[in-house]
Design a protein around this motif. Structure first.
Motif, PDB file in Angstrom:
ATOM      1  N   GLU A 551     -20.545 -24.522 118.373  1.00 37.61           N
ATOM      2  CA  GLU A 551     -19.264 -24.229 117.744  1.00 37.61           C
ATOM      3  C   GLU A 551     -18.524 -23.196 118.594  1.00 37.61           C
ATOM      4  OE1 GLU A 551     -19.624 -22.612 113.817  1.00 37.61           O
ATOM      5  OE2 GLU A 551     -17.696 -23.452 113.192  1.00 37.61           O
ATOM      6  N   ALA A 552     -17.201 -23.267 118.556  1.00 32.33           N
ATOM      7  CA  ALA A 552     -16.438 -22.300 119.340  1.00 32.33           C
ATOM      8  C   ALA A 552     -15.121 -21.999 118.646  1.00 32.33           C
ATOM      9  CB  ALA A 552     -16.158 -22.857 120.739  1.00 32.33           C
ATOM     10  N   ALA A 553     -14.666 -20.774 118.789  1.00 31.90           N
ATOM     11  CA  ALA A 553     -13.329 -20.414 118.302  1.00 31.90           C
ATOM     12  C   ALA A 553     -12.645 -19.640 119.422  1.00 31.90           C
ATOM     13  CB  ALA A 553     -13.434 -19.551 117.056  1.00 31.90           C
ATOM     14  N   VAL A 554     -11.379 -19.951 119.625  1.00 35.63           N
ATOM     15  CA  VAL A 554     -10.644 -19.349 120.741  1.00 35.63           C
ATOM     16  C   VAL A 554      -9.414 -18.638 120.192  1.00 35.63           C
ATOM     17  CG1 VAL A 554      -9.218 -19.958 122.741  1.00 35.63           C
ATOM     18  CG2 VAL A 554     -11.488 -20.969 122.478  1.00 35.63           C
ATOM     19  N   VAL A 555      -9.190 -17.427 120.674  1.00 32.52           N
ATOM     20  CA  VAL A 555      -7.989 -16.687 120.271  1.00 32.52           C
ATOM     21  C   VAL A 555      -7.374 -16.028 121.514  1.00 32.52           C
ATOM     22  CG1 VAL A 555      -8.826 -16.169 117.929  1.00 32.52           C
ATOM     23  CG2 VAL A 555      -9.273 -14.542 119.781  1.00 32.52           C
ATOM     24  N   GLY A 556      -6.181 -15.486 121.331  1.00 34.82           N
ATOM     25  CA  GLY A 556      -5.523 -14.784 122.427  1.00 34.82           C
ATOM     26  C   GLY A 556      -5.682 -13.282 122.260  1.00 34.82           C
ATOM     27  N   ARG A 557      -5.593 -12.588 123.388  1.00 38.11           N
ATOM     28  CA  ARG A 557      -5.638 -11.124 123.362  1.00 38.11           C
ATOM     29  C   ARG A 557      -4.535 -10.651 124.308  1.00 38.11           C
ATOM     30  NH1 ARG A 557     -11.119  -9.182 125.708  1.00 38.11           N
ATOM     31  NH2 ARG A 557     -10.316  -9.624 127.758  1.00 38.11           N
ATOM     32  N   PRO A 558      -3.795  -9.613 123.937  1.00 32.85           N
ATOM     33  CA  PRO A 558      -2.710  -9.170 124.822  1.00 32.85           C
ATOM     34  C   PRO A 558      -3.239  -8.824 126.213  1.00 32.85           C
ATOM     35  CG  PRO A 558      -2.643  -8.004 122.724  1.00 32.85           C
ATOM     36  CD  PRO A 558      -3.918  -8.790 122.732  1.00 32.85           C
ATOM     37  N   GLY A 563       0.411 -11.809 129.816  1.00 28.04           N
ATOM     38  CA  GLY A 563       0.958 -11.912 128.464  1.00 28.04           C
ATOM     39  C   GLY A 563      -0.168 -12.047 127.460  1.00 28.04           C
ATOM     40  N   GLU A 564      -0.905 -13.155 127.588  1.00 27.28           N
ATOM     41  CA  GLU A 564      -2.070 -13.345 126.734  1.00 27.28           C
ATOM     42  C   GLU A 564      -3.256 -13.768 127.589  1.00 27.28           C
ATOM     43  OE1 GLU A 564      -1.764 -14.871 122.241  1.00 27.28           O
ATOM     44  OE2 GLU A 564      -0.502 -15.995 123.592  1.00 27.28           O
ATOM     45  N   ALA A 565      -4.441 -13.313 127.193  1.00 30.62           N
ATOM     46  CA  ALA A 565      -5.680 -13.753 127.840  1.00 30.62           C
ATOM     47  C   ALA A 565      -6.483 -14.527 126.793  1.00 30.62           C
ATOM     48  CB  ALA A 565      -6.468 -12.552 128.328  1.00 30.62           C
ATOM     49  N   ILE A 566      -7.333 -15.417 127.278  1.00 32.24           N
ATOM     50  CA  ILE A 566      -8.101 -16.264 126.356  1.00 32.24           C
ATOM     51  C   ILE A 566      -9.470 -15.649 126.082  1.00 32.24           C
ATOM     52  CG2 ILE A 566      -9.131 -18.547 126.053  1.00 32.24           C
ATOM     53  CD1 ILE A 566      -7.072 -19.627 128.032  1.00 32.24           C
ATOM     54  N   VAL A 567      -9.791 -15.504 124.814  1.00 33.08           N
ATOM     55  CA  VAL A 567     -11.115 -15.010 124.432  1.00 33.08           C
ATOM     56  C   VAL A 567     -11.799 -16.101 123.607  1.00 33.08           C
ATOM     57  CG1 VAL A 567     -12.406 -13.196 123.240  1.00 33.08           C
ATOM     58  CG2 VAL A 567     -10.240 -12.652 124.366  1.00 33.08           C
ATOM     59  N   ALA A 568     -13.016 -16.451 124.001  1.00 31.11           N
ATOM     60  CA  ALA A 568     -13.737 -17.517 123.284  1.00 31.11           C
ATOM     61  C   ALA A 568     -14.978 -16.929 122.618  1.00 31.11           C
ATOM     62  CB  ALA A 568     -14.136 -18.614 124.263  1.00 31.11           C
ATOM     63  N   PHE A 569     -15.178 -17.280 121.366  1.00 33.51           N
ATOM     64  CA  PHE A 569     -16.386 -16.901 120.635  1.00 33.51           C
ATOM     65  C   PHE A 569     -17.220 -18.165 120.505  1.00 33.51           C
ATOM     66  CE2 PHE A 569     -13.005 -14.050 119.373  1.00 33.51           C
ATOM     67  CZ  PHE A 569     -13.611 -12.809 119.562  1.00 33.51           C
ATOM     68  N   VAL A 570     -18.436 -18.095 121.014  1.00 36.03           N
ATOM     69  CA  VAL A 570     -19.202 -19.330 121.167  1.00 36.03           C
ATOM     70  C   VAL A 570     -20.568 -19.223 120.495  1.00 36.03           C
ATOM     71  CG1 VAL A 570     -20.308 -20.834 122.885  1.00 36.03           C
ATOM     72  CG2 VAL A 570     -18.030 -19.914 123.318  1.00 36.03           C
ATOM     73  N   ILE A 571     -20.942 -20.280 119.813  1.00 29.39           N
ATOM     74  CA  ILE A 571     -22.274 -20.383 119.223  1.00 29.39           C
ATOM     75  C   ILE A 571     -23.021 -21.452 120.021  1.00 29.39           C
ATOM     76  CG2 ILE A 571     -23.564 -20.710 117.064  1.00 29.39           C
ATOM     77  CD1 ILE A 571     -21.141 -18.621 117.080  1.00 29.39           C
ATOM     78  N   CYS A 572     -24.166 -21.054 120.582  1.00 32.66           N
ATOM     79  CA  CYS A 572     -24.921 -22.000 121.406  1.00 32.66           C
ATOM     80  C   CYS A 572     -26.068 -22.614 120.618  1.00 32.66           C
ATOM     81  CB  CYS A 572     -25.502 -21.276 122.618  1.00 32.66           C
ATOM     82  SG  CYS A 572     -24.255 -20.832 123.802  1.00 32.66           S
ATOM     83  N   ILE A 620     -12.770 -20.389 109.339  1.00 33.02           N
ATOM     84  CA  ILE A 620     -12.969 -19.364 110.369  1.00 33.02           C
ATOM     85  C   ILE A 620     -11.871 -18.305 110.222  1.00 33.02           C
ATOM     86  CG2 ILE A 620     -12.924 -18.893 112.856  1.00 33.02           C
ATOM     87  CD1 ILE A 620     -14.005 -21.694 113.311  1.00 33.02           C
ATOM     88  N   MET A 621     -12.267 -17.050 110.255  1.00 35.07           N
ATOM     89  CA  MET A 621     -11.268 -15.980 110.084  1.00 35.07           C
ATOM     90  C   MET A 621     -10.678 -15.607 111.438  1.00 35.07           C
ATOM     91  SD  MET A 621     -12.773 -13.731 107.028  1.00 35.07           S
ATOM     92  CE  MET A 621     -11.259 -12.856 106.883  1.00 35.07           C
ATOM     93  N   ARG A 622      -9.649 -16.309 111.798  1.00 34.43           N
ATOM     94  CA  ARG A 622      -9.060 -16.119 113.125  1.00 34.43           C
ATOM     95  C   ARG A 622      -8.403 -14.757 113.286  1.00 34.43           C
ATOM     96  NH1 ARG A 622      -8.699 -20.380 116.409  1.00 34.43           N
ATOM     97  NH2 ARG A 622      -9.707 -22.184 115.526  1.00 34.43           N
ATOM     98  N   ARG A 623      -7.817 -14.296 112.209  1.00 35.49           N
ATOM     99  CA  ARG A 623      -7.162 -12.986 112.297  1.00 35.49           C
ATOM    100  C   ARG A 623      -8.196 -11.914 112.683  1.00 35.49           C
ATOM    101  NH1 ARG A 623      -2.482 -10.997 109.315  1.00 35.49           N
ATOM    102  NH2 ARG A 623      -2.467 -12.958 108.197  1.00 35.49           N
ATOM    103  N   LEU A 624      -9.367 -12.023 112.051  1.00 34.88           N
ATOM    104  CA  LEU A 624     -10.442 -11.078 112.351  1.00 34.88           C
ATOM    105  C   LEU A 624     -10.885 -11.231 113.815  1.00 34.88           C
ATOM    106  CD1 LEU A 624     -12.540  -8.998 111.304  1.00 34.88           C
ATOM    107  CD2 LEU A 624     -14.009 -10.927 110.730  1.00 34.88           C
ATOM    108  N   LEU A 625     -10.961 -12.478 114.256  1.00 31.67           N
ATOM    109  CA  LEU A 625     -11.358 -12.716 115.651  1.00 31.67           C
ATOM    110  C   LEU A 625     -10.341 -12.118 116.626  1.00 31.67           C
ATOM    111  CD1 LEU A 625     -12.776 -16.362 115.546  1.00 31.67           C
ATOM    112  CD2 LEU A 625     -14.048 -14.226 115.768  1.00 31.67           C
ATOM    113  N   ARG A 626      -9.078 -12.206 116.246  1.00 34.69           N
ATOM    114  CA  ARG A 626      -8.044 -11.631 117.131  1.00 34.69           C
ATOM    115  C   ARG A 626      -8.192 -10.108 117.207  1.00 34.69           C
ATOM    116  NH1 ARG A 626      -4.700 -16.208 115.725  1.00 34.69           N
ATOM    117  NH2 ARG A 626      -4.235 -15.348 113.692  1.00 34.69           N
TER     118      ARG A 626
END
Ligand code: PRX
Length: 654
Positions: A551-558, A563-572, A620-626
């Motif tokens: 499973e994976a969730a992807v969000v942006g980070r300033p 402008g934005e960088a990609i951050v991925a949260f991954v479950i292997c 998935i709590m994306r706001r929290l991930l951001r």
């Protein structure tokens, strides 16, 4: 560093008036602009009809302006016929045949000047070559090329014969290319052996072969331009060298007179699902906004040398490189390489060398080059530049001030242009000789563009500085017509609210006391990385396609440059990787995403955990991930999470 100290809050509302010198020579003066607004206000259709008659050479003049009988599938100038390539090239031959249309520079410093006559001849020969290969009006042709003049020739040749092109950015991977070819059911691919960027060869033909060997059955022919010269594989009966294809072709090719509404091109762009959408543009309506914005916003005049640094793989490279400026009879600059080769002064050196008068780029590029300080730009004579532009993402006041001071020497207006692949051309932007600018604001809507910020109910927000949905309330000629092959998705994406009456841009915005627009960000799961759109779902789909990932969730980070960088949260699968194992897995997954989508989609940061933070209903709590991605303190209550323990893991604390 630049030596300029800027307080963002103070700069935000400082007004920068255009200089009297600029205004005196500008195409559009204050009274002209007022008259245009007034015409559009009093007679919307009449306004657009006048523009279309004035700026497009018609084969069959239109009598109907707007057909809204099947709204929101709007049609413009429906009984008119014309040809885009004719409007970009042939109509200039009487007076400007020897004028330079394209100044091209390769990364190695090779320069070519191509006149309108030469461009005409090249386009005709290539158009005839396409016809010989059986390409007909309405066929889809995918163009996967480096940023060389032949890319423009290929686009114009398609337009000339009524074929629909779909340019795929050369930085996209074989997988992305395959998806786009298959979605469009393209019959031909035009590519090159390789391109050059950052001193490296981009293996275009190799990627193309990979795509074609894994599907793409619709492709019957491949035309390959020799550019990098490296050895590649050519497949008999399918692949032809560009030089062979055009060898015996005539320099005359009568344009195919297409209906105003016949599609000119598709361009795939990211949305909030995993699958990019083929944005479909019309011929005449698209061309009209492309022309008028080049004239009004870039003030294009006969002596100008216009350099828009965008690749033809993006909409900016369509409207402000391949079509609009040529239709306006201008001279454009094209550059194949990276902005930092041999050093970060390359753009400024080229501005000096080619006497660029109008320079249009993305805030990401400005921020990246600004980091190298003032000495590099100060080494070059930038006095030819009279107008600057930005596009693709909000520009922070610091970068704006640097652009204004160090590049524009405080005398060039800056047009911060807000628009989208879907709008086809600039929508919110200053008019350079008229509009006072504010760093960070794209100012006001162009005449004929009914843009507003509305609340959940679709009501205009009249209170200053209150955010809402950015909408366009009336159709405009260069709006997208649909999503290729998916009419329903067009409605669901762009007209999901307000009874389907307004075009929903997908951005949030506010207007200040002066009515100026400020873009606040996307309202959907679309990231803006270095001015390029990427769906979080797209990156997530790529990650979960890897057999190690559950499973994976992807969000942006300033990010201060991109402008934005990609951050991925991954479950292997199996145990959560830690230490060296985690580093290796992260590197593998970055490369994997690069292969699946393209290098621009590689996550900057990959974190592993035993699970993703979810509500008890499984969302998935994306706001929290951001918040976690940005390294900010978590202020919300996490005790309602189904699996609170993973938060510490994702923060890198456990
Ligand atoms: O979020 C806005 C941002 O880029 C999005 C459109 O992306 P794309 O279709 O790839 O086109 C980019 C080039 C036209 C918009 O929804 N955007 C574009 N220009 C600006 C901007 N955000 C702020 N200011 C801009 N000038």
């Amino acid at each position: 560093m630049s030596g300029i100290e800027i307080n963002s809050v103070l700069t935000e509302n400082r007004l920068f008036e255009p200089s009297a010198e600029f205004t005196a020579k500008a195409r559009i003066k204050s009274d002209d602009l007022k008259a245009l607004y007034q015409q559009a206000e009093e007679d919307y259709e009449g306004f657009w009809a006048n523009q279309a008659k004035q700026h497009i050479d018609w084969h069959t003049p239109f009598t109907r302006t707007l057909d809204d009988s099947q709204a929101p599938y709007f049609k413009w100038f429906t009984d008119g016929s014309m040809n885009v390539s004719y409007n970009c090239i042939d109509r200039h031959l009487e007076n400007k045949a020897e004028k330079t249309a394209i100044i091209f520079e390769g990364e190695g410093g090779d320069v070519q000047h191509i006149s309108y006559q030469q461009l005409h001849d090249d386009v005709c020969r290539f158009a005839n070559a396409l016809k010989i290969k059986g390409i007909q009006k309405g066929d889809r042709v995918v163009i996967y090329m480096p940023m060389v003049p032949e890319a423009v020739v290929a686009m114009q040749a398609c337009a000339r014969i009524g074929a629909i092109h779909s340019v795929v950015f050369g930085g996209f991977s074989a997988e992305s290319l395959r998806d786009r070819i298959e979605d469009a059911q393209a019959v031909m691919l035009i590519t090159a052996d390789g391109g050059t960027r950052g001193g490296k060869i981009v293996e275009l033909k190799e990627a193309a072969d990979k795509a074609l060997n894994n599907g793409c059955d619709s492709i019957k022919h491949v035309i390959v331009l020799k550019r990098s010269g490296q050895k590649i594989n050519m497949q008999d009966n399918r692949d032809t060298w560009w030089s062979d294809a055009v060898a015996d072709q005539s320099t005359t090719c009568i344009p195919e007179w297409v209906n105003a509404e016949d599609p000119l091109f598709l361009l795939y762009t990211s949305g909030s699902t995993g699958k990019p959408k083929g944005i479909q543009h019309s011929s005449a309506g698209y061309l009209l906004n492309a022309i008028i914005t080049n004239l009004w916003v870039f003030d294009l005049q006969d002596h100008d040398i216009f350099w828009c640094t965008a690749d033809v793989g993006w909409i900016t490279g369509h409207t402000y490189v391949a079509y609009g400026p040529l239709a306006a009879g201008a001279t454009i600059v094209m550059y194949e390489g990276a902005p930092v080769i041999p050093d970060a002064g390359r753009f400024w050196k080229m501005c000096e060398q080619h006497k660029v008068t109008i320079f249009y780029t993305a805030p990401t590029a400005i921020r990246a080059l600004m980091k190298f300080g003032d000495d590099l730009p100060n080494q070059y004579d930038l006095s030819s530049i009279r107008l600057l532009g930005t596009v693709g993402e909000p520009i922070n006041p610091e970068a704006w001030m640097w652009y204004h001071t160090v590049i524009g020497k405080e005398h060039c207006p800056i047009v911060d242009t807000w628009w989208q692949t879907e709008t086809g051309a600039n929508v919110l932007t200053p008019i350079p000789g008229v509009t006072a600018t504010k760093p960070g604001s794209c100012t006001l809507a162009l005449p004929g563009m009914d843009v507003d910020v509305v609340n959940e109910e679709g009501e205009s927000i009249t209170e200053a500085n209150t955010g809402g949905y950015l909408v366009i309330k009336k159709p405009w000629p260069s709006m997208l017509r649909t999503i290729w092959g998916d009419d329903q998705r067009y409605i669901d994406t762009y007209f999901p609210k307000f009874d389907g009456k307004y075009y929903l841009a997908g951005d949030s915005a506010r207007r200040d006391e002066d009515g100026y627009f400020w873009i606040m960000g996307r309202i959907d799961d679309v990231l803006n990385v270095a001015g390029h759109r990427l769906g979080t779902m797209e990156v997530e789909s790529a990650l979960v396609a890897n057999s190690a990932v559950v499973e994976a969730a992807v969000v942006g980070r300033p990010h201060d440059v991109k402008g934005e960088a990609i951050v991925a949260f991954v479950i292997c699968k199996g145990d959560r990787p830690v230490g060296e194992e985690a580093e290796k897995m992260a590197a593998d997954l970055r490369n994997w995403v690069g292969e699946q989508i393209g290098p621009i989609a590689k996550p900057d940061d990959i974190r592993f955990a035993d699970g993703l933070p979810k509500t008890r209903s499984g969302k998935i709590m994306r706001r929290l991930l951001r918040t976690i991605a940005a390294g900010e303190e978590i202020t919300s209550d996490t005790s309602t999470l189904e699996n609170e323990a993973v938060v510490a893991q994702l923060q890198g604390e456990a």
